[in-house]
Structures are given as structure tokens and as C-alpha cells.
Write a protein that holds these residues in place. Structure first.
Motif, PDB file in Angstrom:
ATOM      1  N   GLU A 140       0.846  -1.191   0.000  1.00  0.00           N
ATOM      2  CA  GLU A 140       0.000   0.000   0.000  1.00  0.00           C
ATOM      3  C   GLU A 140       0.881   1.240   0.000  1.00  0.00           C
ATOM      4  OE1 GLU A 140      -3.865  -0.899   2.535  1.00  0.00           O
ATOM      5  OE2 GLU A 140      -2.061  -1.293   3.726  1.00  0.00           O
ATOM      6  N   ASN A 141       0.424   2.290  -0.671  1.00  0.00           N
ATOM      7  CA  ASN A 141       1.216   3.519  -0.729  1.00  0.00           C
ATOM      8  C   ASN A 141       0.850   4.500   0.372  1.00  0.00           C
ATOM      9  OD1 ASN A 141       2.784   2.791  -2.922  1.00  0.00           O
ATOM     10  ND2 ASN A 141       1.346   3.608  -4.420  1.00  0.00           N
ATOM     11  N   VAL A 142       1.863   5.212   0.852  1.00  0.00           N
ATOM     12  CA  VAL A 142       1.683   6.246   1.876  1.00  0.00           C
ATOM     13  C   VAL A 142       2.550   7.434   1.472  1.00  0.00           C
ATOM     14  CG1 VAL A 142       1.331   4.532   3.699  1.00  0.00           C
ATOM     15  CG2 VAL A 142       3.637   5.422   3.289  1.00  0.00           C
ATOM     16  N   TYR A 143       2.450   8.529   2.255  1.00  0.00           N
ATOM     17  CA  TYR A 143       3.394   9.626   2.063  1.00  0.00           C
ATOM     18  C   TYR A 143       3.908  10.105   3.407  1.00  0.00           C
ATOM     19  CZ  TYR A 143       5.861  13.665   0.473  1.00  0.00           C
ATOM     20  OH  TYR A 143       6.879  14.562   0.233  1.00  0.00           O
ATOM     21  N   MET A 144       5.239  10.111   3.544  1.00  0.00           N
ATOM     22  CA  MET A 144       5.900  10.506   4.786  1.00  0.00           C
ATOM     23  C   MET A 144       6.504  11.901   4.626  1.00  0.00           C
ATOM     24  SD  MET A 144       5.485   7.766   6.599  1.00  0.00           S
ATOM     25  CE  MET A 144       6.680   7.831   7.944  1.00  0.00           C
ATOM     26  N   PRO A 145       6.780  12.580   5.751  1.00  0.00           N
ATOM     27  CA  PRO A 145       7.345  13.927   5.645  1.00  0.00           C
ATOM     28  C   PRO A 145       8.682  13.964   4.889  1.00  0.00           C
ATOM     29  CG  PRO A 145       6.553  13.546   7.863  1.00  0.00           C
ATOM     30  CD  PRO A 145       6.496  12.223   7.147  1.00  0.00           C
ATOM     31  N   LEU A 146       8.941  15.118   4.298  1.00  0.00           N
ATOM     32  CA  LEU A 146      10.183  15.382   3.572  1.00  0.00           C
ATOM     33  C   LEU A 146      11.367  15.549   4.529  1.00  0.00           C
ATOM     34  CD1 LEU A 146      11.632  16.433   0.944  1.00  0.00           C
ATOM     35  CD2 LEU A 146      10.662  18.678   1.443  1.00  0.00           C
ATOM     36  N   PHE A 147      11.070  15.937   5.767  1.00  0.00           N
ATOM     37  CA  PHE A 147      12.131  16.287   6.710  1.00  0.00           C
ATOM     38  C   PHE A 147      12.307  15.242   7.816  1.00  0.00           C
ATOM     39  CE2 PHE A 147      10.355  20.506   5.394  1.00  0.00           C
ATOM     40  CZ  PHE A 147      11.417  20.860   4.580  1.00  0.00           C
ATOM     41  N   ILE A 148      13.549  15.110   8.280  1.00  0.00           N
ATOM     42  CA  ILE A 148      13.855  14.230   9.409  1.00  0.00           C
ATOM     43  C   ILE A 148      14.590  15.043  10.477  1.00  0.00           C
ATOM     44  CG2 ILE A 148      15.001  12.092  10.141  1.00  0.00           C
ATOM     45  CD1 ILE A 148      15.085  11.254   7.194  1.00  0.00           C
ATOM     46  N   PRO A 149      14.034  15.117  11.691  1.00  0.00           N
ATOM     47  CA  PRO A 149      14.744  15.826  12.768  1.00  0.00           C
ATOM     48  C   PRO A 149      16.098  15.146  13.024  1.00  0.00           C
ATOM     49  CG  PRO A 149      12.469  15.325  13.407  1.00  0.00           C
ATOM     50  CD  PRO A 149      12.736  14.582  12.143  1.00  0.00           C
ATOM     51  N   GLU A 150      17.105  15.942  13.304  1.00  0.00           N
ATOM     52  CA  GLU A 150      18.462  15.408  13.477  1.00  0.00           C
ATOM     53  C   GLU A 150      18.501  14.289  14.514  1.00  0.00           C
ATOM     54  OE1 GLU A 150      21.450  18.397  14.201  1.00  0.00           O
ATOM     55  OE2 GLU A 150      23.046  17.021  13.619  1.00  0.00           O
TER      56      GLU A 150
END
Ligand code: ZN
Ligand code: ZN
Lengths: 479, 479
Positions: free
Chosen positions: B68-78
Motif C-alpha cells: 500500500e502507498n503512503v506519504y511521509m514527511p520530507l524532513f527528518i529531525p536530526e
């Protein structure tokens, strides 16, 4: 059973707290999840599948009008963002800045694209040389970032998904034609596929896009009477072309500036679907956009032959619509609640007694109406019912919208309506921004649009200042 | 005519300068353009249409396996990127950092995702509670950023498009099964759709993904004899689960860690298509991935009836394949060159004499072979020819690949082959990284994979150090 319980627990009623109802639905229909990145959401499978259907439908409509897809960089150098004055003023305060690549500081800051006009202009500057290179009708599907302070799932988030079309034309007429064409594509899509009536019109100077000559918009009314801008199409004239130097050699061998447009739709649309059609049991999806259109739910599935028959019904339905079978070991009651929460338009109930009578029960999600149909007829009955639901949902939303449009002839009327009657307020305007500002400050209503298809002069004077009126405006509180 | 000339000007021959030939093709077939953002490319319509077909084909194959497809944030906290030790070491040196949102510095730096393992783990940690929640087979289509120093269109760029699948399973066996399943989906896709033979195998410890227990890969051979890693599938075991605390309650009521996988394919594949199939006239696209499969080119189109007949031929072909008509006012010669440069698999030539005889000429892009067919038969002849081309292209690529696999039994042989014979080198290995390092430093060849389907023991001793050998390895210079 902890997990199931969580899903079908009662949600806040719309009446009691519309904002909380909305939040409950996006969570419990499993459309999104919050992430550790503040203001950025995770779109879960049930939410992303809706977006995939939106993409598929819109993309096909775009391509029919000659649009081609491209992919532009995620980053914009600061100097490039600054080329068009109004544009940078509009966006610079709310962009995210990349300052380091790997272990080293960058020589020039890059912003994460909030929109890509500047990149397309920079691209077109070299790509377009002759009238033979025109028009360029390019679009991209991507995510954009705007550093919003307050965020709400789908409606306003720091990152969202969208498409942005950017076109370049030889003449002002052609650019205007494309701007209107795309607004109509958006409006038709909303009405035909999302069952969502929209008002088409032009934004005021104050509300138009940063750098545009004119912004056209479609405005929809949510169930709580607030407006939601659902798609915009901008005519840039030759403003960006002059700022970026995008010129072509015309047939008469003279250099001319191109005329440009841009237009976009976003994952906001999912928020609109929720707030136009949803009810106290959760999401209600219009059949044309629903990832699953029909859920087959067996009753007393432990009885011999029930699951098998339900499987066959699902197989047959799969040939004419998007059908699924819920053969999990949950009770029928749980399954009904889940299917309702997720907004699946039709439920097929099938138990031993139905099988005996060679029938099943169809239950509409929107009205809960039940009909018994012969199993011999489901291949035609179910698609017909889906069409009926699609049409009824549009008509219901339109009736609700039309019942929430109020005319204000003077400022006292305006203030009273703004305070007591949710919906659009039609009011004449003198075209002075001071009145627009005053209305917003004192009533919370903003100018939504100057409608294309409603030229009625409901008064001779501005609803705010009483000076001679020039335009009919739809006003409203908005998301 | 300046624009046309530019397109069909001779490109550098592969023989003379393969790297320059590649650059010429990506530019002149209009697949990409350079942008003002260093290391980031613009994917133009002809290039993006190939990616759309790749997406469509792969996505359908994924979904058939329950993804199944999802969308995750573009950013990753350090802090999130740092949770898994090996992973952060692998990626931190090459990520882009966002330090400001709007006008304010951020409290914590965010990196632009180079890959999303950490985000998925953070998501799964809350999502997965019980064995009932497993497996999770999620995928996303998105762009990722890696701050590379040297970049080349499609092969290595600071931003690229890809899909990344991330799954979580109850057992190690299931995770291993999924890892292998997805590698096979990739291999089948490459072979069946891209007509590109691949070798399936396992990466050495040195070459595996940062944080993985095992990385499986498919390796293809480019026309110049260099290898290109075309897709990878990683088994993480429970390493990430332990670092992030992703536990579920099993049927026996005990807490267990999940087992995870990830797998990805990128726009690199477009580079592979170019370098496996292209020739000195430009791109050669396998029919199954070609956005346009057939170009109808009228000859003497000013003669009465020619354009009309060509239009009808195009209409008929459009029912059985992706056909276009070039009715521009360029000469047939220009049109042929353009169609060849763009790699369109079949050209249909149709002039007044052909029309008289109720026939047309089919010209294959891959072999340039011409056949005359009756216009009554094109609906069957053209699809059949497209299938033939697809098969022939695969067989030709496979023959080329197989003719460039060399066995090295000792280090002298290895060095000689590495210097004089482009292609894969098969050589035994003791499993000591020192030998791998030495081979890389002294010959430029890296270990590509330890093949699944080639267990031949070609020698008893390591090709580098002469100690007892443990594994057969495919070595090669690589992109
Ligand atoms: Zn006024
Ligand atoms: Zn050795």
C-alpha cells in the motif's frame, strides 16, 4: 480487540464541535497520522489512495488539454527567488532554508520550493527561443513546503502534495484562455468527481497570488458554512517574463515577451471531501473517488457456504466496480462501523437467509437506505446505485450550499449575517481595499471571489462604505 | 530551422567517448535539462514520460503483492536520524540541512530525507501494537536528496526520484521472504519491461546498506562494460526495531520485536535504459516502456490525401499501441532523425506510392530493418513487431552481457582483465574485506554481488590473497 474498539468508538458530533469532529474523522478513518516533524503529516494508505484517485482523474483531464508532465528541482537558490519582487515578498517569510550540504555551509542559501514559478521561468528563459517553441504547457506533481505557524491535517500543513501547472504562451489572449480553461477543468472535476459544487470567480487584488495579474478561484462551502478555496488558476501576463527575460522571436522576426499562467490543486481537496460530505459516523466518499466503492460483509460467516458465496459476490462485483470482502473474524456490527467510518459508499450484506432467497441487502452509506436485490442482478444494480449516490451527493451538497448564501444590502445586515448565519454572503463592493480590510477585521469574513456566473447587482452601493458599488463579491469565513 | 538542426546534429559516437555520448543523448533526446541548482536536474517531458511508465508498471506489481502507498514527511529531525548508529554514519555526511523556517532559526536542524527508514520506524513504533497489525507493507513514491560532489544526469544527482518500500513483519522468515520477493519483482520488471538482463545476488558487508543485515541487489551491464546497480532490497532483521523500540504483542501474549525490510528503485533506471540499449543515433527504447511506440511519418505530405491517410493509419494504430503522427512541416529526413534520437521503437513511412499500393513501410529503430506491410494488416503487424523488438532487445543485451563476463583464477589474471576487458569479472573471494579494498584500490573494480544463481566454484583460493576461497563474487567497475 483493543484496536477495533479504537476505530469504532463514537466520534465527536459535528453539531457539538465541528473542528474536533474533523480531527476525529481524519484520525479514525485512518487518513493521516501525526509525525515527529511538527506541522508535517503522514498520509496513511486510506488517505493516499484518495490522493491517487484525484491524481489519476486530474492528470487524465490535464493531458486531454495538451499538458505534459515534468519534474523540477526541490530547491530554489535565494537569488532566483528574489527576481520577481511581489513574488519574493509573498513567499520569503514562510519558506524553509537549507544552509548546509553535507558537512559544509552552502555559498548561497536554498529554499525548499513553496511553489515553482521562479524555477519554471529560469527553465523557460533558455528553452523558449522561437514562436515555434510555444505554447509550453508543463505540469508537475510534487510536494511543497510553507512554514505555517498553525497547522491542520490536509487544510494547512508545512508540507503538502499538489500539482502545479506552468504555461507560457505567445499572446495575452492565449494565456487568458489557458487560465480559464484550467479553472474549468478544476470546477468540472470537483463537481463531477468529488460531488462538490463550486463557485467560480476572480480574486480581489488583495487576495490574488503574489506576482499574478489575475487569480481565478473555485470556492466550495463546507458543512459548517465556512468557505474553502479549492483550486486556483493565475494569469501572470508578461510580468514574470519581463523580470526573467523570457523572450521569443515571433513570425515577424521581432522579440516578444511570453505570457504565462500557473494553476494548482492540493491535498486540501481531501479536507474538502471530508467537510462537504462527512457525517457523525465518519467519512462519506463520493463513489467516483472512493478507493473502495463496495464492501461485501458476510453475516453469520461461520455457517457453511456463506463465506464462499460472499467471495463469489465480491468477485462478480470486482468486474464492475472497486469491491472488497471483509472476511476478518470481527463481528458484522464492527465491520459495519468500520465501513461507515471509512466512507465506503455501499455495503452488501449477505447471510444464510439471503443466500436461501438468492438475494442480498444493499446499504447506502450516504442515506443508510437499504434495498434488497436478487443476486442475479447485482452486476447492474450496484453500479446503478453508485451512480445514484454520486448524483444525490452532489445535489445534497448543492442544496446545502444554496441554502447558505445570504444577501447583505448594507453593513448592518452584513454584520448580522456574519455573526448569525454560516455561509456565503453576497454583497456589493466599491473595489477599495480599505473596505475589504475593514470587513475582514470587524466580521472575520474575507472576499472569496467576484463570481463569473452571478452578475446580479443586488444594490447600488458598497456594502461597507456606501459609496457607489462596482462588483458583486462573495464573502465568507474561510479555511 | 535552428531548433531542428540542434536536435539532429550528429552526437559523439559511443566508440569515441562513451561518457560524452551519454551526455549528448540525455540532452538531445530532450530527457533532461540542467538547472541553476547545482547537481539538480530538470526532467523534461520525454524523460518524465518514461518515469511515469516505470511507476505505473512497478506500482501495479507492488500492489499485486499487497503493498500500500503512503506519504511521509520530507524532513527528518536530526535526533531521529541519529537513533540507529550505522545508519546515521552512512548518511549524515551527505545530507542537506534545513536550519531556518521562515524568518526564524529552528530549534532542531531538519535534514531533507536521503531515505526514510527512520521516519517509518518512528511511525511503526506507534502504529504496530499487536500481531494483528502485521505485516505492514508500505511504499512511497517521492524525491530524496543526497549531497553528492560529482553528479551526472540520472546516474548520480543531488536530488532524484524513487520509490522506497518499508515493511514490518512478525518473523525473521517473513522479512527474508519479502526481501527476496521484492528483489525478484525488480529483476522481472527489468528483464520483462526494460529488456535489461540482471544478475541477482547479495552485497558484501562492505557494500551493504547502512544499518542493514543483508542487502540484495540486481546488477546490469552497460554497453561500455561498466556495471550499474539497478535496484536493492534490504533485510534489516530486528536492528532498527531494537534501536527504535518497535514491539508487538504476539499471540502468546509476549512482546516481540518486528523484523523489517526496505527496497528501492530510482530514476537511475532511465540512465540504465540509455546505456544498455542506446546507439550512435540516440536513444533506443524497449517498446513496453516507450511513451510513444510508433511514429507515423508521411512522405510528400503536401500531396493530396497523404496527410489524411496518415491520420487514419495513426487512428487505427492508436487502438492497439501508443502511436503518434508527425504532421509538422519538417522534412521526412528531419523527422526520421528526431524519431531515432528519441528512441521511438517503430516508424511507419507512408507516401503517395504506398497509398496507391495500399501499403506502408515499417522501420525498426533497433535494427533499422524495413518491412512493407499491407495497410489491411497493420493492426496485427505492428503489435507483433513491437513484441519482436522487445524480445530481440533483451536477447541482444543478454548476449552482450554474457560475452563480457570473464573468469579470473588468480590476481595476475584479475588485473589483466580489469585493465583490458570491460565487463564483469568472476573471481573467488576469502570474505576478508582487506582483499576487497585492495582490489578496488589497485584495479578500480568493486564487488558487485555474490550471485544467487551462479554457485560455480571456479577456483579453490581467493583471487586476491590466495587463501581458501568462500564465495564466488562478480566484480566490476561501476557507475
Ligand atoms: Zn466600500
Ligand atoms: Zn582474500
Amino acid at each position: 480487540m483493543a484496536k477495533e474498539k479504537k476505530l469504532v468508538e463514537a466520534i465527536t458530533s459535528m453539531e457539538a464541535d465541528f473542528a474536533q469532529w474533523y480531527t476525529d474523522v481524519v484520525k479514525k478513518a485512518e487518513l493521516i497520522d501525526y509525525s515527529s516533524v511538527k506541522g508535517c503529516m503522514i498520509i496513511k494508505p486510506a488517505g493516499y489512495a484518495i490522493w491517487e484517485n484525484i491524481q489519476k482523474e486530474l492528470d487524465a483531464r490535464f493531458k486531454e488539454t495538451g499538458v505534459e508532465n515534468v519534474y523540477m528541482p526541490l530547491f530554489i537558490p535565494e537569488s532566483l527567488l528574489q527576481v520577481e519582487k511581489d513574488h519574493v515578498e509573498g513567499f520569503a517569510p514562510e519558506v524553509a532554508w537549507v544552509t548546509h550540504g553535507g558537512l559544509n555551509p552552502l555559498q548561497e542559501r536554498l529554499c525548499v520550493r513553496p511553489t515553482s514559478e521562479t524555477l519554471f521561468c529560469d527553465f523557460y528563459k533558455n528553452l523558449i527561443q522561437s514562436y515555434r517553441d510555444l505554447p509550453k504547457n508543463y505540469n508537475q506533481w510534487c510536494s511543497v513546503v510553507r512554514w505555517e505557524k498553525e497547522t491542520r491535517p490536509f487544510l494547512r500543513s508545512r508540507e503538502f502534495l499538489w500539482q502545479e501547472g506552468h504555461t507560457a504562451h505567445a499572446t495575452a489572449e492565449e494565456a487568458e484562455e489557458r487560465t480559464v480553461l484550467m479553472l474549468n477543468v478544476y470546477a468540472d472535476f470537483c463537481q463531477q468527481v468529488l460531488a462538490m459544487p463550486v463557485i467560480r470567480g476572480r480574486k480581489t487584488e488583495k487576495e490574488k497570488f503574489a506576482g499574478a495579474e489575475a487569480t481565478y478561484t473555485i470556492e466550495a462551502l463546507m458543512h459548517d458554512g465556512k468557505a474553502l478555496q479549492s483550486g486556483t488558476s493565475h494569469n501572470f501576463g508578461d510580468g514574470f517574463a519581463k523580470a526573467f527575460g523570457i523572450q521569443y522571436t515571433d513570425k515577424d522576426n521581432t522579440l516578444k515577451y511570453v505570457h504565462q499562467t500557473s494553476w494548482g490543486m492540493t491535498t486540501r481537496l481531501i479536507g474538502a471531501i471530508i467537510m462537504v460530505h462527512g457525517d457523525d459516523s465518519g467519512l462519506v466518499l463520493p463513489p467516483r473517488i472512493a478507493p473502495t466503492q463496495v464492501m461485501v460483509i458476510p453475516i453469520m460467516q461461520h455457517k457453511e457456504g456463506v463465506l464462499e458465496k460472499a467471495g463469489k459476490v465480491k468477485e462478480r462485483l470486482s468486474k464492475v466496480c472497486r469491491a472488497k470482502l471483509d472476511d476478518s473474524d470481527k463481528s458484522p456490527g464492527w465491520k459495519f462501523s468500520e465501513q461507515e467510518m471509512r466512507g465506503i459508499p455501499v455495503r452488501v450484506e449477505l447471510g444464510p437467509k439471503d443466500i436461501e432467497k438468492n438475494q442480498c441487502v444493499l446499504v447506502r452509506r450516504d442515506t443508510r437506505e437499504k434495498t434488497v436485490v436478487s443476486l442475479d442482478e447485482i452486476d447492474t444494480a450496484v453500479p446503478k446505485l453508485l451512480e445514484q449516490i454520486q448524483n444525490d451527493m452532489f445535489e445534497r451538497a448543492k442544496a446545502h450550499r444554496d441554502a447558505h448564501i445570504w444577501d447583505a444590502h448594507n453593513y448592518d445586515e452584513f454584520k448580522e449575517i456574519a455573526e448569525s448565519k454560516p455561509g456565503f454572503i453576497r454583497g456589493m463592493w466599491c473595489e477599495d481595499q480599505a473596505c475589504e480590510d475593514k470587513i475582514k477585521e470587524e466580521t472575520g469574513a474575507t472576499s472569496r471571489c467576484m463570481p463569473f456566473h452571478d452578475q446580479e447587482q443586488i444594490a447600488g452601493t458598497c456594502v461597507c462604505c456606501g459609496k457607489p458599488a462596482r462588483k458583486l463579491v462573495y464573502w465568507g469565513k474561510a479555511y
